[in-house]
Design an enzyme around this catalytic site. Structure first.
Site, PDB file in Angstrom:
ATOM      1  N   GLU A  39      33.728   8.955 -48.987  1.00  0.00           N
ATOM      2  CA  GLU A  39      34.374  10.825 -50.172  1.00  0.00           C
ATOM      3  C   GLU A  39      33.043   9.862 -51.063  1.00  0.00           C
ATOM      4  OE1 GLU A  39      33.447  12.968 -50.296  1.00  0.00           O
ATOM      5  OE2 GLU A  39      35.500  14.465 -50.984  1.00  0.00           O
ATOM      6  N   ASP A  40      31.927  10.689 -51.860  1.00  0.00           N
ATOM      7  CA  ASP A  40      31.013  11.028 -52.429  1.00  0.00           C
ATOM      8  C   ASP A  40      31.946  10.011 -53.288  1.00  0.00           C
ATOM      9  OD1 ASP A  40      31.750  13.105 -53.138  1.00  0.00           O
ATOM     10  OD2 ASP A  40      29.696  13.845 -53.058  1.00  0.00           O
TER      11      ASP A  40
ATOM     12  N   ASP B 187      37.033  13.754 -57.938  1.00  0.00           N
ATOM     13  CA  ASP B 187      37.142  14.556 -59.806  1.00  0.00           C
ATOM     14  C   ASP B 187      38.451  15.007 -59.341  1.00  0.00           C
ATOM     15  OD1 ASP B 187      35.945  14.979 -61.703  1.00  0.00           O
ATOM     16  OD2 ASP B 187      35.640  16.931 -60.429  1.00  0.00           O
TER      17      ASP B 187
ATOM     18  N   PHE C 131      28.919  14.448 -65.497  1.00  0.00           N
ATOM     19  CA  PHE C 131      28.712  15.580 -63.965  1.00  0.00           C
ATOM     20  C   PHE C 131      27.310  14.778 -63.498  1.00  0.00           C
ATOM     21  CE2 PHE C 131      25.738  18.711 -60.735  1.00  0.00           C
ATOM     22  CZ  PHE C 131      27.943  18.664 -59.753  1.00  0.00           C
TER      23      PHE C 131
ATOM     24  N   ARG D  57      20.068  15.330 -54.237  1.00  0.00           N
ATOM     25  CA  ARG D  57      20.698  13.972 -53.627  1.00  0.00           C
ATOM     26  C   ARG D  57      19.876  12.661 -53.102  1.00  0.00           C
ATOM     27  NH1 ARG D  57      25.310  16.646 -51.203  1.00  0.00           N
ATOM     28  NH2 ARG D  57      25.489  18.476 -51.204  1.00  0.00           N
TER      29      ARG D  57
HETATM   30  P1  IMP Z   1      37.660  17.411 -55.789  1.00  0.00           P
HETATM   31  O1  IMP Z   1      37.732  18.256 -54.906  1.00  0.00           O
HETATM   32  O2  IMP Z   1      37.447  18.514 -57.414  1.00  0.00           O
HETATM   33  O3  IMP Z   1      38.451  16.494 -55.889  1.00  0.00           O
HETATM   34  O4  IMP Z   1      35.640  17.290 -56.266  1.00  0.00           O
HETATM   35  C1  IMP Z   1      35.404  16.535 -54.694  1.00  0.00           C
HETATM   36  C2  IMP Z   1      34.153  17.460 -55.043  1.00  0.00           C
HETATM   37  O5  IMP Z   1      33.501  17.919 -55.753  1.00  0.00           O
HETATM   38  C3  IMP Z   1      33.167  15.873 -53.968  1.00  0.00           C
HETATM   39  O6  IMP Z   1      33.265  15.491 -52.922  1.00  0.00           O
HETATM   40  C4  IMP Z   1      31.968  16.141 -54.581  1.00  0.00           C
HETATM   41  O7  IMP Z   1      31.038  16.793 -53.769  1.00  0.00           O
HETATM   42  C5  IMP Z   1      31.710  16.949 -55.698  1.00  0.00           C
HETATM   43  N1  IMP Z   1      31.697  16.740 -57.264  1.00  0.00           N
HETATM   44  C6  IMP Z   1      33.255  16.681 -58.137  1.00  0.00           C
HETATM   45  N2  IMP Z   1      32.379  16.022 -59.159  1.00  0.00           N
HETATM   46  C7  IMP Z   1      30.922  15.777 -59.268  1.00  0.00           C
HETATM   47  C8  IMP Z   1      29.713  15.002 -59.919  1.00  0.00           C
HETATM   48  O8  IMP Z   1      29.668  14.488 -61.296  1.00  0.00           O
HETATM   49  N3  IMP Z   1      28.509  15.006 -59.002  1.00  0.00           N
HETATM   50  C9  IMP Z   1      28.632  15.763 -57.899  1.00  0.00           C
HETATM   51  N4  IMP Z   1      29.573  16.633 -57.120  1.00  0.00           N
HETATM   52  C10 IMP Z   1      30.610  16.308 -57.752  1.00  0.00           C
HETATM   53 MG    MG Z   2      31.239  16.108 -51.570  1.00  0.00          MG
END
Ligand code: IMP
Ligand code: MG
Length: 186
Positions: free
Chosen positions: A104-105, A108, A157, A170
Protein backbone atom coordinates in the site's frame (compact mmCIF):
# COMPACT_ATOMS: atom_id res chain seq x y z
CA UNK A 1 15.55 22.37 -14.21
CA UNK A 2 13.68 19.21 -13.26
CA UNK A 3 11.47 17.78 -16.03
CA UNK A 4 8.42 18.15 -13.77
CA UNK A 5 9.26 21.63 -12.48
CA UNK A 6 5.77 22.78 -13.38
CA UNK A 7 4.20 20.24 -11.02
CA UNK A 8 6.52 21.25 -8.20
CA UNK A 9 4.98 24.74 -8.24
CA UNK A 10 1.94 23.31 -6.42
CA UNK A 11 4.06 21.80 -3.66
CA UNK A 12 5.06 23.45 -0.42
CA UNK A 13 8.05 21.29 0.43
CA UNK A 14 9.82 18.09 -0.53
CA UNK A 15 9.30 15.76 2.43
CA UNK A 16 11.29 12.74 1.18
CA UNK A 17 13.61 12.83 -1.81
CA UNK A 18 13.50 10.15 -4.45
CA UNK A 19 16.98 8.82 -3.60
CA UNK A 20 16.01 8.46 0.04
CA UNK A 21 12.84 6.63 -0.97
CA UNK A 22 14.81 4.22 -3.15
CA UNK A 23 17.27 3.46 -0.33
CA UNK A 24 14.42 2.65 2.03
CA UNK A 25 12.70 0.49 -0.60
CA UNK A 26 15.94 -1.43 -1.17
CA UNK A 27 16.24 -2.17 2.57
CA UNK A 28 12.61 -3.26 2.74
CA UNK A 29 13.15 -5.60 -0.22
CA UNK A 30 16.10 -7.19 1.56
CA UNK A 31 14.05 -7.62 4.73
CA UNK A 32 11.19 -9.30 2.86
CA UNK A 33 13.67 -11.56 1.04
CA UNK A 34 15.04 -12.72 4.41
CA UNK A 35 11.64 -13.13 6.08
CA UNK A 36 10.11 -15.13 3.21
CA UNK A 37 13.10 -17.35 2.40
CA UNK A 38 11.80 -20.65 0.92
CA UNK A 39 8.34 -19.19 0.26
CA UNK A 40 6.68 -17.74 -2.81
CA UNK A 41 4.50 -14.88 -1.59
CA UNK A 42 1.70 -13.15 -3.47
CA UNK A 43 2.39 -9.44 -3.56
CA UNK A 44 -0.88 -7.57 -3.80
CA UNK A 45 -0.55 -4.03 -5.11
CA UNK A 46 -3.28 -1.70 -3.93
CA UNK A 47 -3.84 0.42 -7.02
CA UNK A 48 -3.27 3.05 -7.99
CA UNK A 49 -1.28 4.80 -5.27
CA UNK A 50 1.10 1.91 -4.57
CA UNK A 51 2.02 1.18 -8.19
CA UNK A 52 5.37 2.96 -8.28
CA UNK A 53 6.42 1.72 -4.85
CA UNK A 54 5.32 -1.79 -5.88
CA UNK A 55 7.32 -1.78 -9.09
CA UNK A 56 10.46 -0.66 -7.26
CA UNK A 57 9.95 -3.01 -4.29
CA UNK A 58 9.43 -6.12 -6.45
CA UNK A 59 12.79 -5.61 -8.07
CA UNK A 60 14.50 -5.58 -4.68
CA UNK A 61 13.05 -8.96 -3.65
CA UNK A 62 15.20 -11.98 -4.46
CA UNK A 63 12.41 -14.60 -4.41
CA UNK A 64 9.80 -15.96 -6.78
CA UNK A 65 6.71 -13.83 -6.28
CA UNK A 66 3.21 -13.74 -7.75
CA UNK A 67 1.95 -10.32 -8.78
CA UNK A 68 -1.66 -9.39 -8.24
CA UNK A 69 -3.63 -6.15 -8.12
CA UNK A 70 -6.64 -4.81 -6.32
CA UNK A 71 -8.43 -1.49 -6.40
CA UNK A 72 -10.13 -0.62 -3.14
CA UNK A 73 -11.34 2.85 -2.53
CA UNK A 74 -12.64 4.63 0.51
CA UNK A 75 -11.93 8.12 -0.71
CA UNK A 76 -14.05 10.25 -2.96
CA UNK A 77 -12.18 13.10 -4.51
CA UNK A 78 -11.23 14.78 -1.21
CA UNK A 79 -8.49 14.23 1.35
CA UNK A 80 -10.48 12.35 4.05
CA UNK A 81 -11.48 8.69 4.17
CA UNK A 82 -15.24 8.22 3.87
CA UNK A 83 -15.08 5.00 5.89
CA UNK A 84 -16.98 3.30 3.12
CA UNK A 85 -14.66 0.84 1.33
CA UNK A 86 -15.40 -0.89 -1.95
CA UNK A 87 -13.39 -3.36 -4.04
CA UNK A 88 -13.57 -1.94 -7.54
CA UNK A 89 -11.10 -4.40 -9.08
CA UNK A 90 -10.63 -7.77 -7.45
CA UNK A 91 -7.61 -10.11 -7.39
CA UNK A 92 -7.04 -12.46 -10.31
CA UNK A 93 -5.73 -15.33 -8.17
CA UNK A 94 -7.14 -17.57 -5.47
CA UNK A 95 -5.07 -16.73 -2.40
CA UNK A 96 -6.26 -19.63 -0.21
CA UNK A 97 -3.21 -21.13 1.50
CA UNK A 98 -0.88 -18.43 0.13
CA UNK A 99 1.39 -16.04 1.97
CA UNK A 100 0.13 -12.59 1.05
CA UNK A 101 1.91 -9.27 1.33
CA UNK A 102 -0.39 -6.31 0.74
CA UNK A 103 1.56 -3.40 -0.70
CA UNK A 104 0.00 0.00 0.00
CA UNK A 105 1.13 3.59 -0.49
CA UNK A 106 0.01 5.02 2.85
CA UNK A 107 -1.85 3.94 5.96
CA UNK A 108 -3.84 6.92 7.16
CA UNK A 109 -7.07 6.10 9.05
CA UNK A 110 -6.34 2.40 8.41
CA UNK A 111 -9.91 1.84 7.22
CA UNK A 112 -9.02 0.65 3.72
CA UNK A 113 -6.46 -1.89 4.87
CA UNK A 114 -8.49 -3.23 7.81
CA UNK A 115 -11.26 -3.94 5.35
CA UNK A 116 -8.94 -5.56 2.80
CA UNK A 117 -7.19 -7.62 5.43
CA UNK A 118 -10.52 -9.01 6.61
CA UNK A 119 -11.52 -9.91 3.05
CA UNK A 120 -8.23 -11.74 2.44
CA UNK A 121 -8.47 -13.54 5.77
CA UNK A 122 -11.93 -14.76 4.84
CA UNK A 123 -10.50 -16.17 1.63
CA UNK A 124 -8.12 -18.37 3.61
CA UNK A 125 -4.72 -16.78 3.09
CA UNK A 126 -2.02 -18.67 5.03
CA UNK A 127 -0.59 -15.36 6.23
CA UNK A 128 -1.19 -11.68 5.52
CA UNK A 129 1.32 -8.92 6.07
CA UNK A 130 1.07 -5.26 5.22
CA UNK A 131 3.94 -3.39 3.60
CA UNK A 132 3.35 0.33 3.30
CA UNK A 133 5.56 3.05 1.96
CA UNK A 134 4.22 5.66 4.39
CA UNK A 135 2.62 5.49 7.79
CA UNK A 136 0.62 8.49 9.03
CA UNK A 137 -0.28 7.37 12.59
CA UNK A 138 -1.80 10.72 13.68
CA UNK A 139 -5.08 10.01 11.92
CA UNK A 140 -5.49 6.30 12.67
CA UNK A 141 -9.09 5.26 13.38
CA UNK A 142 -8.50 1.50 13.58
CA UNK A 143 -5.96 -0.68 15.42
CA UNK A 144 -4.28 -1.59 12.13
CA UNK A 145 -0.49 -1.81 12.25
CA UNK A 146 1.77 -2.14 9.22
CA UNK A 147 4.18 -5.06 9.42
CA UNK A 148 6.63 -3.22 7.19
CA UNK A 149 6.89 0.48 6.47
CA UNK A 150 9.50 2.76 4.98
CA UNK A 151 8.68 6.13 6.58
CA UNK A 152 6.46 7.54 9.31
CA UNK A 153 5.20 10.97 8.26
CA UNK A 154 3.50 13.87 10.07
CA UNK A 155 -0.15 14.74 9.59
CA UNK A 156 0.27 16.42 6.20
CA UNK A 157 -1.31 15.63 2.86
CA UNK A 158 1.44 14.32 0.60
CA UNK A 159 1.68 13.57 -3.10
CA UNK A 160 4.21 12.09 -5.48
CA UNK A 161 5.86 8.69 -6.03
CA UNK A 162 2.39 7.30 -6.82
CA UNK A 163 0.33 9.30 -4.31
CA UNK A 164 -2.23 11.66 -5.76
CA UNK A 165 -4.57 14.50 -5.09
CA UNK A 166 -7.59 14.14 -7.42
CA UNK A 167 -5.51 11.82 -9.66
CA UNK A 168 -2.77 14.43 -10.08
CA UNK A 169 0.89 14.56 -8.97
CA UNK A 170 1.44 10.77 -8.98
CA UNK A 171 4.33 11.32 -11.39
CA UNK A 172 6.40 13.51 -9.07
CA UNK A 173 9.53 11.52 -8.22
CA UNK A 174 9.81 12.94 -4.67
CA UNK A 175 7.22 12.71 -1.89
CA UNK A 176 6.02 16.28 -1.41
CA UNK A 177 3.67 18.23 0.83
CA UNK A 178 1.01 19.82 -1.34
CA UNK A 179 0.23 23.51 -0.88
CA UNK A 180 -2.98 23.58 1.22
CA UNK A 181 -4.57 26.12 -1.17
CA UNK A 182 -4.59 23.39 -3.85
CA UNK A 183 -7.10 21.29 -1.93
CA UNK A 184 -8.86 24.00 0.07
CA UNK A 185 -9.95 25.60 -3.20
CA UNK A 186 -8.52 29.05 -2.38
P1 IMP B 1 -7.08 5.08 4.91
O1 IMP B 1 -8.17 4.11 4.60
O2 IMP B 1 -7.59 6.33 5.60
O3 IMP B 1 -5.90 4.47 5.66
O4 IMP B 1 -6.59 5.68 3.54
C1 IMP B 1 -5.83 5.03 2.69
C2 IMP B 1 -5.79 5.71 1.35
O5 IMP B 1 -6.05 7.12 1.43
C3 IMP B 1 -4.41 5.60 0.79
O6 IMP B 1 -4.25 4.42 0.08
C4 IMP B 1 -4.32 6.82 -0.09
O7 IMP B 1 -4.83 6.53 -1.37
C5 IMP B 1 -5.21 7.84 0.57
N1 IMP B 1 -4.41 8.81 1.35
C6 IMP B 1 -4.33 8.96 2.69
N2 IMP B 1 -3.50 9.95 3.04
C7 IMP B 1 -3.01 10.46 1.90
C8 IMP B 1 -2.07 11.49 1.58
O8 IMP B 1 -1.48 12.18 2.43
N3 IMP B 1 -1.85 11.71 0.26
C9 IMP B 1 -2.45 10.99 -0.74
N4 IMP B 1 -3.31 10.00 -0.50
C10 IMP B 1 -3.60 9.73 0.81
MG1 MG C 1 -4.32 4.30 -2.19
Amino acid sequence: MKPNAKLYEDTQEILIRHEEVLNAVRKLGEMITEDYRGKEPVLVCVLKGACIFYADLLREIDLHVTMDFVIASSYGSGTQSTGNVKIRKDLDFDIAGRDVIVVEDIVDSGITLSFLKRVLQDRGAASIKIATLLDKPARRRTDLKADYFCFTIPNEFVVGYGLDYNERYRNLPDICILKPEIYSGK
